[in-house]
Design a protein around this motif. Sequence first.
Motif, PDB file in Angstrom:
ATOM      1  N   ARG A 119       0.831  -1.207   0.000  1.00 44.75           N
ATOM      2  CA  ARG A 119       0.000   0.000   0.000  1.00 44.75           C
ATOM      3  C   ARG A 119       0.864   1.254   0.000  1.00 44.75           C
ATOM      4  O   ARG A 119       0.544   2.238  -0.681  1.00 44.75           O
ATOM      5  CB  ARG A 119      -0.933  -0.005   1.215  1.00 44.75           C
TER       6      ARG A 119
ATOM      7  N   THR B 148      -9.822   0.145  -8.747  1.00 50.37           N
ATOM      8  CA  THR B 148      -8.512  -0.028  -8.128  1.00 50.37           C
ATOM      9  C   THR B 148      -8.472   0.644  -6.761  1.00 50.37           C
ATOM     10  O   THR B 148      -9.235   1.564  -6.467  1.00 50.37           O
ATOM     11  CB  THR B 148      -7.406   0.585  -9.008  1.00 50.37           C
ATOM     12  N   LEU B 149      -7.557   0.155  -5.911  1.00 49.22           N
ATOM     13  CA  LEU B 149      -7.390   0.779  -4.600  1.00 49.22           C
ATOM     14  C   LEU B 149      -6.913   2.225  -4.758  1.00 49.22           C
ATOM     15  O   LEU B 149      -7.230   3.087  -3.937  1.00 49.22           O
ATOM     16  CB  LEU B 149      -6.371  -0.016  -3.778  1.00 49.22           C
ATOM     17  N   GLY B 150      -6.178   2.464  -5.832  1.00 48.67           N
ATOM     18  CA  GLY B 150      -5.662   3.806  -6.064  1.00 48.67           C
ATOM     19  C   GLY B 150      -6.760   4.813  -6.327  1.00 48.67           C
ATOM     20  O   GLY B 150      -6.679   5.963  -5.882  1.00 48.67           O
ATOM     21  N   SER B 151      -7.806   4.404  -7.050  1.00 48.34           N
ATOM     22  CA  SER B 151      -8.892   5.341  -7.343  1.00 48.34           C
ATOM     23  C   SER B 151      -9.603   5.750  -6.056  1.00 48.34           C
ATOM     24  O   SER B 151     -10.020   6.896  -5.898  1.00 48.34           O
ATOM     25  CB  SER B 151      -9.878   4.712  -8.334  1.00 48.34           C
ATOM     26  N   GLN B 152      -9.736   4.824  -5.113  1.00 49.32           N
ATOM     27  CA  GLN B 152     -10.342   5.155  -3.823  1.00 49.32           C
ATOM     28  C   GLN B 152      -9.438   6.092  -3.035  1.00 49.32           C
ATOM     29  O   GLN B 152      -9.911   7.049  -2.400  1.00 49.32           O
ATOM     30  CB  GLN B 152     -10.599   3.887  -3.007  1.00 49.32           C
ATOM     31  N   ALA B 153      -8.130   5.847  -3.095  1.00 47.59           N
ATOM     32  CA  ALA B 153      -7.186   6.719  -2.395  1.00 47.59           C
ATOM     33  C   ALA B 153      -7.256   8.143  -2.944  1.00 47.59           C
ATOM     34  O   ALA B 153      -7.251   9.114  -2.177  1.00 47.59           O
ATOM     35  CB  ALA B 153      -5.762   6.171  -2.530  1.00 47.59           C
TER      36      ALA B 153
ATOM     37  N   ASP C 156     -10.201   9.845  -1.617  1.00 46.97           N
ATOM     38  CA  ASP C 156      -9.939  10.253  -0.234  1.00 46.97           C
ATOM     39  C   ASP C 156      -9.081  11.515  -0.188  1.00 46.97           C
ATOM     40  O   ASP C 156      -9.156  12.281   0.778  1.00 46.97           O
ATOM     41  CB  ASP C 156      -9.230   9.126   0.531  1.00 46.97           C
TER      42      ASP C 156
ATOM     43  N   THR D 183       0.820   4.234  -2.710  1.00 49.14           N
ATOM     44  CA  THR D 183       0.643   5.630  -2.310  1.00 49.14           C
ATOM     45  C   THR D 183       1.762   6.510  -2.855  1.00 49.14           C
ATOM     46  O   THR D 183       1.528   7.623  -3.343  1.00 49.14           O
ATOM     47  CB  THR D 183       0.588   5.745  -0.774  1.00 49.14           C
TER      48      THR D 183
END
Length: 571
Positions: A268, A530-535, A538, A272
Motif C-alpha cells: 500500500r 482499483t485501490l488507487g482510485s479510492q485513495a 480520499d 501511495t
Amino acid sequence: MREVVTVQVGGFANFVGSHFWNFQDELLGLADDPAADAAFRAAPLDMDALYRAGETLQGVSTYCPRLVSVGSRGSLGSLSSSGTSGLSSAAAQELKVPTWSGNVTRSVAKPHGRNLFLESLAEGEQKPSTGDGAGNDSQKSVEDKELVECLENGVNFWTDYTKVQYHPQSLYELNGSWTNFDKFDHYGTAREVVSEWSQMEEMNERLRFFVEECDHIQGIQFILDDSGGFSSVAAHYLENIADDYTNTPVLLYCVRDPVTHGPPRTQRESMTRSLHDAVSFSKLSSFCNLMVPIGLPSLSQSYFSPFLSIQDVKPFHSSAVSAAAIHSVTVPFRLQNAGPASNFAHSSGNIDIGELVHIISGQGWQNMVTALDVAMPAPSLTDGNGLWNIKSLHSLTPEISDEDEDPYSVESLVVHGVMLAGGQRASISQVKDSVCSAYEGRSTKPKFSHLSVSPCPLAIPLPFPSIFRSNIGRHGEILSNHSERTQLPKGSLDVESVPMAARLRSSNAILPFIERRSLSLQKLGVARGTLGSQALRDWGFGKEEIEDMSEHLSKMVRMFHPEDGLTSDSD
C-alpha cells in the motif's frame, strides 16, 4: 535591474536554500575583501538581482534575500520567524481556541539552543575583530575546526548552519504541519492545511511584498521539497502565483532528500508513493514554466562519488550538492557582461529567467521538464587540444535515460571558475573556445545550445559539509598524486572554491521520468475499481479531475513522439 524573487517550500527545500544563500553571502564578503582571489573581486555578478536593500525601524541598513520560506511548525530551530535568534513562533505563540470555553492544557517544547556555529556568529556581530598576529590566526584556526566539527555532527535544522540575515517577511511556519509529524508524507495529507484560507492568503501577501517592490522582476525561482504534503501546498501556491502574476515566469526546482527514496515497507505504501509522484508531477508542472527535478536515490553511489564523499542519511550533505547546482544554473541571471556567449548560440551569456524558458521551450512546448546535469568540480582544460570534457557532466535528475544523443535536444550550459592545467584561472574566451570545439567534435549535436561563462568559481563558506575527497585541491582542482587511504574528507578549511558546470537539458532523456508517472496514474488511479482510485477520492479528487491529470501527463509524453500526434490528428 532585473530582480528575482525566491520561494522555498518544505523541509529539504529549506536545507537546500540555506546552503544557496550561504554561497551568496560568501560571494558578497569576498567581493569586498582586498585579499581575496581576483575572480571574486572582479566577478561581474549583480547580487541586487537576488537581494533587497532596506533598513530597520532603528535606521540600521540591511541587505536581505528577496525570499519567502515556508516550512513546518518548529522547523526554524533557534531562529524566530522574524528572522532573528530566539524563540520560534511555534513555541512562543499563545494557544488560542476561540470556539472552546473549557479548560485548556498547554504543552510547550523546550526552545532549541544555538549551536557553537550560531553562537560564534552572534559573538562576531558584537565584537570587532582583533586578529592581527600569528597567535590570533592560530586560535582562529582551532576555533574554525571546532565549528566545522560541530556542524558535521550536529545539524538538525536548516537554520543550524545559515549565516544570512533574513527579512521579517521571509520566514513562515505552516499551521497543521510539524517537524516531528511523519504522516505529512503524501499529496492528500495537506488537504486541511491548504483549505485554510488565511494561511494561503498570508503566504500570498508575503510574496506580494517582495514582488511589488521590484522595478522589473525577471521571474520567480521556486524550490520545493515535493516528496510529501508540501507538494500540495506548493501546487496551490503556484496556482495563485499563475493567477496573480500571469506574465512572470516561474522556474521550479523539485528537490528530494535521498532518504525519501528508501524502499516502501508495504504494498500500500508503494501504491501511495506512485500515486503521490504522479499527482504531484501533474499538478506542479501545470503551474510553472520550467520544472527541474533534482534528487538521486543515492549520491554516495552515483557518478559523483570519485570526487565527493557524501553520507546520504545527512540532509546537510545532500542539500549542499543540490544548492551548488542551483547556484550554478542561476549564474546567468546575475551576469553583467553582455558579450556573445558562443559561436553556436545567437544570444549573450547573461540571460534572465524568461529568456531561459524561451530557450528551453523553443519548440513551442509549455510546462517543460528538464534534466539537470552537473560537474562538481568541473574539470580543467587539460586535454591535448584544450577541449573541455563534456562527459564530466552527470545528472542530478532521477529516473532519466543515459542516452545523450538526442539531435532535437535544447540546452543551456553554465561554466564558471574553470582552471587551466597549470593551476591558473582560464579566461572566458579560452573556456568558450574549448567548449565550442568540444561540441563541434560530437557526432550528435544538440539542436540548440546556449553557453554562459563566468570566471567566478563556487565559493565554499565555512558552514559547508566535509564532502570533498582527498583528490580535490584547495581551488577545486582534481589532483593526480594523492593517497585516499588515510585522508579524511575535506571541507571548507581545505577547499576554498570549486569550478563548476551545470546544464539544463530538454531532451528525450527525461521521457522515462514522465512515462513512469503517466503509467502509474493510468494504472492505479484511472482504472475502475482499483485501490488507487479510492485513495485519490480520499485525497479530494473527483473522476473528471483525475482524468484531466492523466490526460495532462499523456500529452507531455506525446510531446516526445510528435509523429504519433500528427497521425492521430490526421485520422
